[in-house]
Design a protein around this motif. Structure first.
Motif, PDB file in Angstrom:
ATOM      1  N   GLN A 306       0.788  -1.506  -0.039  1.00  0.00           N
ATOM      2  CA  GLN A 306      -0.107  -0.216  -0.033  1.00  0.00           C
ATOM      3  C   GLN A 306       1.028   1.231   0.004  1.00  0.00           C
ATOM      4  OE1 GLN A 306      -3.368   0.082  -0.189  1.00  0.00           O
ATOM      5  NE2 GLN A 306      -3.271   2.326  -0.569  1.00  0.00           N
ATOM      6  N   LEU A 307       1.893   1.212   0.641  1.00  0.00           N
ATOM      7  CA  LEU A 307       2.995   2.301   0.730  1.00  0.00           C
ATOM      8  C   LEU A 307       3.409   2.618  -0.659  1.00  0.00           C
ATOM      9  CD1 LEU A 307       4.688   1.819   4.190  1.00  0.00           C
ATOM     10  CD2 LEU A 307       2.976   3.749   3.479  1.00  0.00           C
ATOM     11  N   ARG A 308       3.738   1.481  -1.255  1.00  0.00           N
ATOM     12  CA  ARG A 308       4.213   1.514  -2.277  1.00  0.00           C
ATOM     13  C   ARG A 308       3.501   2.366  -3.713  1.00  0.00           C
ATOM     14  NH1 ARG A 308       4.265  -0.708  -7.201  1.00  0.00           N
ATOM     15  NH2 ARG A 308       2.708  -2.302  -6.434  1.00  0.00           N
ATOM     16  N   ARG A 309       2.012   1.930  -3.510  1.00  0.00           N
ATOM     17  CA  ARG A 309       1.333   2.504  -4.314  1.00  0.00           C
ATOM     18  C   ARG A 309       0.864   4.053  -3.990  1.00  0.00           C
ATOM     19  NH1 ARG A 309      -2.790  -2.614  -4.057  1.00  0.00           N
ATOM     20  NH2 ARG A 309      -1.727  -4.052  -5.450  1.00  0.00           N
ATOM     21  N   ASP A 310       1.042   4.261  -2.690  1.00  0.00           N
ATOM     22  CA  ASP A 310       0.612   5.612  -2.411  1.00  0.00           C
ATOM     23  C   ASP A 310       1.933   6.292  -2.779  1.00  0.00           C
ATOM     24  OD1 ASP A 310      -1.717   4.851  -1.345  1.00  0.00           O
ATOM     25  OD2 ASP A 310      -0.879   4.846   0.768  1.00  0.00           O
ATOM     26  N   ALA A 311       3.062   5.910  -2.447  1.00  0.00           N
ATOM     27  CA  ALA A 311       4.429   6.786  -2.759  1.00  0.00           C
ATOM     28  C   ALA A 311       4.229   7.161  -4.389  1.00  0.00           C
ATOM     29  CB  ALA A 311       5.482   6.010  -2.583  1.00  0.00           C
ATOM     30  N   GLN A 312       3.694   6.052  -5.290  1.00  0.00           N
ATOM     31  CA  GLN A 312       3.846   6.456  -6.575  1.00  0.00           C
ATOM     32  C   GLN A 312       2.900   7.470  -7.018  1.00  0.00           C
ATOM     33  OE1 GLN A 312       3.020   2.808  -8.328  1.00  0.00           O
ATOM     34  NE2 GLN A 312       5.344   1.957  -8.217  1.00  0.00           N
ATOM     35  N   ARG A 313       1.783   7.650  -6.239  1.00  0.00           N
ATOM     36  CA  ARG A 313       0.670   8.653  -6.594  1.00  0.00           C
ATOM     37  C   ARG A 313       0.978   9.880  -6.138  1.00  0.00           C
ATOM     38  NH1 ARG A 313      -2.799   3.905  -5.489  1.00  0.00           N
ATOM     39  NH2 ARG A 313      -3.238   4.890  -3.494  1.00  0.00           N
ATOM     40  N   SER A 314       1.530   9.924  -4.881  1.00  0.00           N
ATOM     41  CA  SER A 314       1.428  11.421  -4.088  1.00  0.00           C
ATOM     42  C   SER A 314       2.840  11.963  -3.847  1.00  0.00           C
ATOM     43  CB  SER A 314       0.979  11.182  -2.645  1.00  0.00           C
ATOM     44  OG  SER A 314       1.702  10.302  -1.865  1.00  0.00           O
ATOM     45  N   GLU A 315       3.677  11.396  -4.458  1.00  0.00           N
ATOM     46  CA  GLU A 315       5.121  11.866  -4.271  1.00  0.00           C
ATOM     47  C   GLU A 315       5.342  13.222  -5.195  1.00  0.00           C
ATOM     48  OE1 GLU A 315       9.131  10.059  -5.353  1.00  0.00           O
ATOM     49  OE2 GLU A 315       8.985   9.641  -3.294  1.00  0.00           O
ATOM     50  N   ALA A 316       5.578  14.339  -4.525  1.00  0.00           N
ATOM     51  CA  ALA A 316       5.604  15.805  -5.474  1.00  0.00           C
ATOM     52  C   ALA A 316       6.995  15.882  -5.665  1.00  0.00           C
ATOM     53  CB  ALA A 316       4.917  16.903  -4.503  1.00  0.00           C
ATOM     54  N   PRO A 317       7.378  16.781  -6.730  1.00  0.00           N
ATOM     55  CA  PRO A 317       8.756  17.159  -7.041  1.00  0.00           C
ATOM     56  C   PRO A 317       9.419  17.777  -5.990  1.00  0.00           C
ATOM     57  CG  PRO A 317       7.283  17.465  -8.915  1.00  0.00           C
ATOM     58  CD  PRO A 317       6.449  17.180  -7.878  1.00  0.00           C
ATOM     59  N   GLY A 318      10.551  17.519  -5.692  1.00  0.00           N
ATOM     60  CA  GLY A 318      11.452  18.145  -4.767  1.00  0.00           C
ATOM     61  C   GLY A 318      11.118  17.530  -3.497  1.00  0.00           C
ATOM     62  N   GLU A 319      10.272  16.769  -3.185  1.00  0.00           N
ATOM     63  CA  GLU A 319       9.977  16.043  -1.857  1.00  0.00           C
ATOM     64  C   GLU A 319      10.950  14.964  -1.532  1.00  0.00           C
ATOM     65  OE1 GLU A 319       6.173  14.155   0.546  1.00  0.00           O
ATOM     66  OE2 GLU A 319       6.011  14.908  -1.597  1.00  0.00           O
ATOM     67  N   THR A 320      11.189  14.917  -0.350  1.00  0.00           N
ATOM     68  CA  THR A 320      12.144  13.796   0.227  1.00  0.00           C
ATOM     69  C   THR A 320      11.552  12.239  -0.357  1.00  0.00           C
ATOM     70  OG1 THR A 320      13.106  15.117   1.962  1.00  0.00           O
ATOM     71  CG2 THR A 320      13.570  12.805   1.827  1.00  0.00           C
ATOM     72  N   SER A 321      12.830  11.440  -0.895  1.00  0.00           N
ATOM     73  CA  SER A 321      12.137  10.217  -1.353  1.00  0.00           C
ATOM     74  C   SER A 321      12.189   9.311  -0.180  1.00  0.00           C
ATOM     75  CB  SER A 321      13.303   9.840  -2.112  1.00  0.00           C
ATOM     76  OG  SER A 321      13.121   8.172  -2.649  1.00  0.00           O
ATOM     77  N   ARG A 322      11.162   8.585  -0.328  1.00  0.00           N
ATOM     78  CA  ARG A 322      10.661   7.700   0.781  1.00  0.00           C
ATOM     79  C   ARG A 322      11.192   6.188   0.322  1.00  0.00           C
ATOM     80  NH1 ARG A 322       4.080   8.508   1.381  1.00  0.00           N
ATOM     81  NH2 ARG A 322       4.406  10.919   1.969  1.00  0.00           N
ATOM     82  N   GLU A 323      12.109   6.223  -0.555  1.00  0.00           N
ATOM     83  CA  GLU A 323      12.502   4.785  -1.030  1.00  0.00           C
ATOM     84  C   GLU A 323      13.322   4.305   0.103  1.00  0.00           C
ATOM     85  OE1 GLU A 323      14.926   2.888  -4.896  1.00  0.00           O
ATOM     86  OE2 GLU A 323      14.548   5.189  -4.847  1.00  0.00           O
ATOM     87  N   PRO A 324      14.258   4.751   0.644  1.00  0.00           N
ATOM     88  CA  PRO A 324      15.015   4.126   1.699  1.00  0.00           C
ATOM     89  C   PRO A 324      14.375   3.556   2.763  1.00  0.00           C
ATOM     90  CG  PRO A 324      16.132   6.256   1.187  1.00  0.00           C
ATOM     91  CD  PRO A 324      14.744   6.341   0.535  1.00  0.00           C
ATOM     92  N   MET A 325      13.375   4.219   3.111  1.00  0.00           N
ATOM     93  CA  MET A 325      12.361   3.927   4.357  1.00  0.00           C
ATOM     94  C   MET A 325      11.746   2.507   3.776  1.00  0.00           C
ATOM     95  SD  MET A 325       9.360   5.601   6.384  1.00  0.00           S
ATOM     96  CE  MET A 325       8.419   5.794   4.675  1.00  0.00           C
ATOM     97  N   LEU A 326      11.243   2.569   2.551  1.00  0.00           N
ATOM     98  CA  LEU A 326      10.627   1.348   2.055  1.00  0.00           C
ATOM     99  C   LEU A 326      11.339   0.037   1.880  1.00  0.00           C
ATOM    100  CD1 LEU A 326       8.015   3.262  -0.227  1.00  0.00           C
ATOM    101  CD2 LEU A 326       7.521   2.302   1.939  1.00  0.00           C
ATOM    102  N   GLN A 327      12.487   0.578   1.592  1.00  0.00           N
ATOM    103  CA  GLN A 327      13.518  -0.595   1.309  1.00  0.00           C
ATOM    104  C   GLN A 327      13.946  -1.389   2.452  1.00  0.00           C
ATOM    105  OE1 GLN A 327      14.274  -1.438  -1.914  1.00  0.00           O
ATOM    106  NE2 GLN A 327      15.272  -3.221  -0.971  1.00  0.00           N
ATOM    107  N   ASP A 328      14.063  -0.355   3.647  1.00  0.00           N
ATOM    108  CA  ASP A 328      14.284  -1.139   4.722  1.00  0.00           C
ATOM    109  C   ASP A 328      13.060  -1.893   5.149  1.00  0.00           C
ATOM    110  OD1 ASP A 328      16.640   0.179   4.893  1.00  0.00           O
ATOM    111  OD2 ASP A 328      16.078   1.894   6.173  1.00  0.00           O
TER     112      ASP A 328
END
Length: 358
Positions: A306-328
């Motif tokens: 669910q987090l992966r899908r939400d990140a794909q839809r709501s991540e705005a330009p210049g916003e800190t990436s959530r990829e490391p947190m999701l990877q952990d």
């Protein structure tokens, strides 16, 4: 900025009872058990028979060596004494006036008697005796000719018969002290050995009879004494083959060493069953934990997706990436899945152990 793509971990569920050790397909053949009386009692009897026969052979060999020693040390004296006895017999015949005539009847009897005793004898008349008997009785005295065996070891003794006053009435050509003849006695080793053969035959027959009787007695006594062990062995064999459930116990019928052995074996089985109960409880608790961990892993997997899908839809330009947190989060889920699989392996091993012990 490119969308963050975090793949949810793929959870692999392993079936219980399929650990790496069990998947090798290793099988073991059931142990083979022989009958106790065939593997122990008869083996003891066989060893006893072998030892008794060996002892009997050694005893006969010792008596043979003793006979050989006696032949070398005692046979010469025995032969000399026999020659003196034969000379005394001949002198007793010569006392009578009709002695020279009677000797033709008595000498064969003497020869047979001494032959039964194992001696070869010869009575050799002197020239004076031959000439005197021919003049006085009109026949030629032959005594007992020396007909010795062709070969063989022997001990020999001879005694010369001298003329005495009572001999002169028949031995007219002889004077007092003149030689009238010679008696010769030989003791052959073959005849001496025949005595040993007779004694050895009787000893061997008596020894074999004793061995057979004692073997039968030992077999019956051992069968009676080993009956408790036979029962123990039968119970253990049926347990090992899986014919008898491990809940069965051995009946204690005596208070001796065999009864103590049966009692100790029952105590050992009780302890094994106690360990099995504890192991069964641990397995049940571990199964509950495994089930709970599995549910948590599934919930975390759904959350990560669910987090992966939400990140794909709501991540705005210049916003800190959530990829490391999701990877952990994905790595943690994978580690939890590995721990869960290892726990299932342990559970599978415990279940297999309990089945084998039951």
């Amino acid at each position: 900025m490119a969308p963050v793509v975090v793949a949810a971990p793929e959870i692999q569920h392993r079936e219980p009872g399929m650990s790496s050790r069990h998947r090798k397909g290793k099988s073991s053949k059931p142990a083979r058990f022989g009958q106790f009386d065939r593997s122990f009692v008869l083996r003891v009897l066989r060893n006893y028979l072998f030892s008794a026969l060996l002892l009997l052979v050694l005893l006969l060999g010792f008596t043979y060596l003793l006979f050989r020693y006696q032949f070398e040390t005692e046979a010469p004296d025995q032969t000399r004494q026999t020659a003196e006895a034969l000379a005394s017999d001949v002198t007793s015949i010569m006392i009578n006036k009709g002695g020279p005539v009677a000797s033709r009847t008595v000498y064969p009897i003497l020869e047979r008697n001494y032959d039964r005793l194992g001696y070869d004898i010869a009575i050799l008349p002197s020239n004076a005796t031959v000439e005197s008997i021919e003049k006085r009785f009109d026949f030629t005295p032959k005594g007992i000719p020396s007909q010795w065996p062709e070969a063989g070891r022997y001990k020999e003794a001879s005694v010369t018969l001298s003329a005495q006053s009572f001999c002169l009435q028949c031995h007219v050509d002889a004077g007092i002290g003149d030689p009238l003849g010679t008696v010769v006695v030989r003791n052959y080793f073959a005849s001496y050995l025949e005595k040993w053969r007779e004694d050895a035959t009787l000893s061997a027959i008596a020894g074999m009879a004793n061995i057979i009787i004692s073997t039968v007695i030992i077999f019956c006594v051992m069968r009676a004494l080993m009956e408790p062990v036979l029962r123990l062995r039968a119970m253990v064999s049926r347990w090992a083959k899986g014919i008898l459930p491990m809940s069965e116990r051995i009946e204690v019928k005596s208070d001796d060493e065999f009864g103590e052995l049966a009692h100790d074996l029952n105590l050992t089985l009780d302890r094994i069953f106690g360990i099995l109960e504890d192991l069964r409880g641990n397995v049940a608790r571990q199964k509950a934990i495994d089930s709970e961990v599995g549910r948590e892993i599934a919930r975390l997997s759904r959350m990560a997706e669910q987090l992966r899908r939400d990140a794909q839809r709501s991540e705005a330009p210049g916003e800190t990436s959530r990829e490391p947190m999701l990877q952990d989060l994905a790595n943690s889920i994978r580690r939890l899945d590995d721990l869960c699989n290892n726990l299932r392996d342990v559970l599978s091993s415990h279940e297999g152990l309990m089945k084998r012990l039951e």
